[in-house]
Design a protein around this motif. Structure first.
Motif, PDB file in Angstrom:
ATOM      1  N   THR A  27       0.826  -1.212   0.000  1.00  0.00           N
ATOM      2  CA  THR A  27       0.000   0.000   0.000  1.00  0.00           C
ATOM      3  C   THR A  27       0.856   1.256   0.000  1.00  0.00           C
ATOM      4  OG1 THR A  27      -0.164  -0.077   2.418  1.00  0.00           O
ATOM      5  CG2 THR A  27      -1.924  -1.130   1.158  1.00  0.00           C
ATOM      6  N   VAL A  49      -6.852  16.144   5.864  1.00  0.00           N
ATOM      7  CA  VAL A  49      -7.345  14.771   6.015  1.00  0.00           C
ATOM      8  C   VAL A  49      -6.604  13.816   5.079  1.00  0.00           C
ATOM      9  CG1 VAL A  49      -9.351  13.275   5.722  1.00  0.00           C
ATOM     10  CG2 VAL A  49      -9.615  15.485   6.856  1.00  0.00           C
ATOM     11  N   ASP A  50      -6.324  14.269   3.850  1.00  0.00           N
ATOM     12  CA  ASP A  50      -5.609  13.422   2.893  1.00  0.00           C
ATOM     13  C   ASP A  50      -4.280  12.924   3.457  1.00  0.00           C
ATOM     14  OD1 ASP A  50      -7.648  14.007   1.140  1.00  0.00           O
ATOM     15  OD2 ASP A  50      -6.513  15.537   0.041  1.00  0.00           O
ATOM     16  N   LEU A  52      -3.463  12.536   6.695  1.00  0.00           N
ATOM     17  CA  LEU A  52      -3.699  11.577   7.769  1.00  0.00           C
ATOM     18  C   LEU A  52      -4.030  10.200   7.202  1.00  0.00           C
ATOM     19  CD1 LEU A  52      -5.885  13.744  10.206  1.00  0.00           C
ATOM     20  CD2 LEU A  52      -3.388  13.504  10.128  1.00  0.00           C
ATOM     21  N   TYR A  53      -4.757  10.187   6.103  1.00  0.00           N
ATOM     22  CA  TYR A  53      -5.108   8.923   5.468  1.00  0.00           C
ATOM     23  C   TYR A  53      -3.906   8.333   4.731  1.00  0.00           C
ATOM     24  CZ  TYR A  53      -8.118   5.517   3.104  1.00  0.00           C
ATOM     25  OH  TYR A  53      -8.696   4.359   2.655  1.00  0.00           O
ATOM     26  N   GLU A  56      -1.454   6.098   6.569  1.00  0.00           N
ATOM     27  CA  GLU A  56      -1.913   4.747   6.859  1.00  0.00           C
ATOM     28  C   GLU A  56      -1.410   3.758   5.813  1.00  0.00           C
ATOM     29  OE1 GLU A  56      -5.977   4.214   7.938  1.00  0.00           O
ATOM     30  OE2 GLU A  56      -6.077   6.081   9.083  1.00  0.00           O
ATOM     31  N   GLN A  61      -1.020   4.822  12.066  1.00  0.00           N
ATOM     32  CA  GLN A  61      -2.272   5.568  12.140  1.00  0.00           C
ATOM     33  C   GLN A  61      -2.128   6.701  13.140  1.00  0.00           C
ATOM     34  OE1 GLN A  61      -5.846   3.483  13.595  1.00  0.00           O
ATOM     35  NE2 GLN A  61      -6.975   4.455  11.925  1.00  0.00           N
TER      36      GLN A  61
END
Length: 223
Positions: A27, A49-50, A52-53, A56, A61
């Protein structure tokens, strides 16, 4: 006998990078490019937000409380103030960029804000580094316990890597760029990230099989 980074990149770079970017393999191959990247013009100086995602994708996280503070709190504003002092075009190993990553410099200040364990919103050094690497992929390396082990746990890894990338008129940077071109990876994936992937891939299995404190390949790279 320990090898140099240049030795490793020239011998293993294409194979390791190609394996990492094989479709569906990891990933992490989306980390830099997801949603246009963390250093895109409209969000380059703030955590969104992008971002923070995206982290992952690298198997970490950001805790919810930290995320809210980064998106709409004092922590986010403080980190943004330091990001504004870090040009998105600044590349580790280039002239003058050592000042940006030196102790007390803007990158170090941002990192310290993120890892400050006296705050409710403190995070560990791995997550802090990955967040900053998302925002400034040419300047801040993705750095975890596996890569740290490969490099022999240098005390000032950003400056150490800067010196390595600057040496011999940027010979290592050129070799990393060549590996990236041969594999056909998007050039939004920085040469710094290529180095991280090569080192991580070559050591990940051995590191996970043993006690990290006794890892037999602790100093397999000569810096």
């Amino acid at each position: 006998m320990p090898e140099t980074l240049l030795d490793i990149v020239r011998r293993e770079g294409v194979g390791q990078l190609g394996a990492y970017f094989r479709p569906g393999a990891y990933t992490g191959q989306w980390f830099e490019t997801f949603a246009g990247g963390g250093d895109r013009a409209d969000t380059r100086d703030r955590i969104v937000v992008d971002d923070l995602y995206a982290v992952e994708a690298l198997n970490v996280q950001v805790p919810f409380a930290v995320g809210t503070e980064l998106l709409d709190g004092r922590l986010g504003r403080d980190v943004s103030a330091r990001l504004r002092q870090l040009p998105t075009v600044a590349e580790l190993g280039a002239d003058g960029t050592d000042a940006l990553v030196a102790d007390g410099g803007p990158a170090d200040q941002a990192w310290q804000l993120l890892v400050d364990r006296n705050k409710r919103t403190g995070v560990g050094w791995v997550i802090a580094g990955k967040l900053l690497a998302r925002k400034r992929p040419r300047l801040i390396p993705v750095y975890d316990s596996i890569v740290r082990c490969q490099l022999g746990a240098p005390k000032r890894v950003w400056l150490t890597l800067h010196d390595q990338l600057a040496a011999n008129d940027g010979e290592l940077r050129a070799a990393l760029a060549e590996v990236r071109a041969i594999v056909g990876v998007d050039d939004k994936v920085s040469v710094l990230r290529v180095l991280d992937i090569v080192l991580w891939r070559r050591h990940e299995k051995a590191h996970r099989r043993t006690d990290p404190a006794a890892c037999p390949r602790l100093r397999c790279v000569r810096l």
